[in-house]
Write an enzyme that holds these catalytic residues in place. Structure first.
Site, PDB file in Angstrom:
ATOM      1  N   ASP A  54       0.826  -1.211   0.000  1.00  0.00           N
ATOM      2  CA  ASP A  54       0.000   0.000   0.000  1.00  0.00           C
ATOM      3  C   ASP A  54       0.855   1.253   0.000  1.00  0.00           C
ATOM      4  O   ASP A  54       2.050   1.217   0.310  1.00  0.00           O
ATOM      5  CB  ASP A  54      -0.939   0.011   1.208  1.00  0.00           C
ATOM      6  CG  ASP A  54      -0.197   0.105   2.540  1.00  0.00           C
ATOM      7  OD1 ASP A  54       0.802  -0.627   2.719  1.00  0.00           O
ATOM      8  OD2 ASP A  54      -0.601   0.905   3.408  1.00  0.00           O
ATOM      9  N   GLU A  80       0.181  -1.250   5.630  1.00  0.00           N
ATOM     10  CA  GLU A  80       1.245  -0.849   6.544  1.00  0.00           C
ATOM     11  C   GLU A  80       1.170   0.629   6.871  1.00  0.00           C
ATOM     12  O   GLU A  80       1.430   1.038   8.007  1.00  0.00           O
ATOM     13  CB  GLU A  80       2.603  -1.182   5.913  1.00  0.00           C
ATOM     14  CG  GLU A  80       3.805  -1.000   6.854  1.00  0.00           C
ATOM     15  CD  GLU A  80       4.386   0.410   6.860  1.00  0.00           C
ATOM     16  OE1 GLU A  80       5.230   0.702   7.727  1.00  0.00           O
ATOM     17  OE2 GLU A  80       3.989   1.236   6.006  1.00  0.00           O
ATOM     18  N   HIS A  99       5.738   9.966   1.262  1.00  0.00           N
ATOM     19  CA  HIS A  99       4.392  10.427   1.620  1.00  0.00           C
ATOM     20  C   HIS A  99       4.004  11.760   0.987  1.00  0.00           C
ATOM     21  O   HIS A  99       3.103  12.427   1.493  1.00  0.00           O
ATOM     22  CB  HIS A  99       4.211  10.520   3.143  1.00  0.00           C
ATOM     23  CG  HIS A  99       4.259   9.202   3.837  1.00  0.00           C
ATOM     24  ND1 HIS A  99       3.799   9.031   5.123  1.00  0.00           N
ATOM     25  CD2 HIS A  99       4.700   7.991   3.443  1.00  0.00           C
ATOM     26  CE1 HIS A  99       3.977   7.764   5.482  1.00  0.00           C
ATOM     27  NE2 HIS A  99       4.524   7.115   4.463  1.00  0.00           N
TER      28      HIS A  99
END
Length: 414
Positions: free
Chosen positions: A83, A178, A385
């Protein structure tokens, strides 16, 4: 298939997890990558390949050692997650290669004025002469952790196409969710079959991590008292303003003013209005005592405000949930040979490795407490991110060599 080709194929698959979901996996689209990995493993000759109903992918490469050698060689696992973070989109990822980076700014998106600059991200200055993979400024890249997925798969392909290279039993594992702290929830440690393992989910090449944050999530729900603003005097209690008040009461240890082993309390989301507002936090600290103190401060802030507004209809409700703990206590001292083996594997690939504390967590943290000691290794990715994420392609290729060295170097270490 080259590791870069694998990575780009995986990166183009939308696998973003969803922390608001109550399903496992949190998003069904993670199965798209899981099924691709399943098919590719079967095609290359990995044995016992399976995908669980919760979207965990497992496979096994049998040992080619003698019976005596197997007695002294641990069964070794390699694990990465499929993910990507909910913090930025991974729909329609368009990676772009920067060959032989010459330094200076990299324009990611000219139309939007989005620039990856060493002025903001000084580590770029260490990448001069390297080949980089960047985003188009509209999505994250997905190196976290599809670089790990690609590196493990490239390593597996090597051993299966070079049966003359001796190694013990190698177990492959790929996990969902995760990024939302649920990656180990349904991991089948017994069925996986490894004695020890490594997650391949780190950043800068050469980093080995076996100290991570103790982690908890914090949720705040604030019910206000909402009336017409023209008639609000001594009546209205604005839930959104109470939310600001709550945040100000908390210890002001933020990600933006902490580093190294320092912990933090981080507001990750807020939504609502005068009548009802909710906030999401993450609470982190390497030190277990300080971790407990931060959780207590979170509850205390709510208690203070509930006392302040006790004669009104307004109230706060908080929920704190532990997510994972510092794996150091499961690695040091009895499993420190895993760190030594990793350093040797890096050295054979021409890299001087360093151990650094994780300012975050990996599936390995939870797995270590589930009976599978599991330090974390670098992948070559940076700026995870967000839209400024990039991947050092040279480092990714080096990591494939490191994983190969590690599997071979584990012979006789049991």
């Amino acid at each position: 298939m080259d590791v870069l080709e694998r990575f780009i194929e995986y990166a183009k698959i939308d696998t973003q997890s969803n922390e608001e979901s109550e399903t496992h996996p949190s998003t069904m689209k993670q199965f798209d990558l899981a099924r691709l990995l399943e098919r590719q493993m079967i095609e290359m000759g990995v044995q016992d390949v399976r995908v669980s109903e919760q979207c965990y992918v497992y496979g096994r490469i049998p040992s080619n050692l003698s019976e005596e050698e197997n007695k002294t060689t641990p069964k070794l696992g390699f694990i990465a997650h499929m993910d990507t973070s909910p913090s930025a989109s991974d729909a329609n990822v368009n990676p772009r290669e920067i060959k032989n980076y010459a330094g200076g700014d990299i324009v990611l998106n000219k139309e939007r004025g989005i620039v990856l600059s060493p002025k903001t991200f000084p580590k770029l200055n260490t990448m001069i002469g390297q080949d980089l993979l960047v985003t188009d400024g509209t999505t994250l890249l997905g190196a976290d952790d599809k670089a790990g997925d690609a590196e493990i798969m490239a390593m597996a392909e090597y051993f299966l196409s070079h049966p003359e290279v001796k190694h013990g039993e190698i177990l492959l594992g790929f996990t969902p969710d995760e990024e939302i702290g649920s990656g180990a929830d349904f991991f089948d440690v017994a069925g996986f079959g490894a004695d020890v393992a490594y997650t391949v989910d780190g950043g800068t090449l050469g980093e080995i991590e076996y100290e991570n944050f103790n982690a908890a999530s914090g949720k705040v729900e604030i019910t206000g008292v909402n009336v017409h603003p023209g008639d609000a005097k001594d009546k209205m209690i604005n839930a959104a303003l109470v939310a600001m008040e709550f945040n100000q009461i908390l210890p002001q240890c933020l990600p933006s003013n902490t580093e190294g082993y320092e912990g933090f309390i981080h507001l990750t989301g807020i939504q609502g209005d005068e009548a009802f507002t909710k906030m999401s936090y993450i609470i982190r600290d390497h030190d277990r005592l300080k971790f407990e103190e931060k959780k207590a401060a979170f509850q205390k802030a709510a208690d203070e405000l509930n006392e302040k507004y006790q004669n009104t209809a307004a109230f706060l409700r908080v929920t704190v949930k532990d997510q994972y703990y510092n794996m150091k206590e499961k690695i040091d001292p009895e499993n420190m040979y895993l760190i030594d083996a990793a350093k040797e594997a890096f050295a054979k690939a021409g890299v001087t490795a360093t151990t650094v504390p994780i300012r975050g967590g990996t599936d390995g943290a939870r797995l270590s407490f589930m009976g599978l000691p599991c330090p974390n290794l670098s992948t070559g990715g940076e700026n995870y991110h967000g839209i400024y994420e990039y991947l050092n392609i040279n480092s990714m290729r080096t990591m494939v060599e490191v994983l190969k060295n590690l599997a071979v170097g584990m012979i006789g270490r049991k």
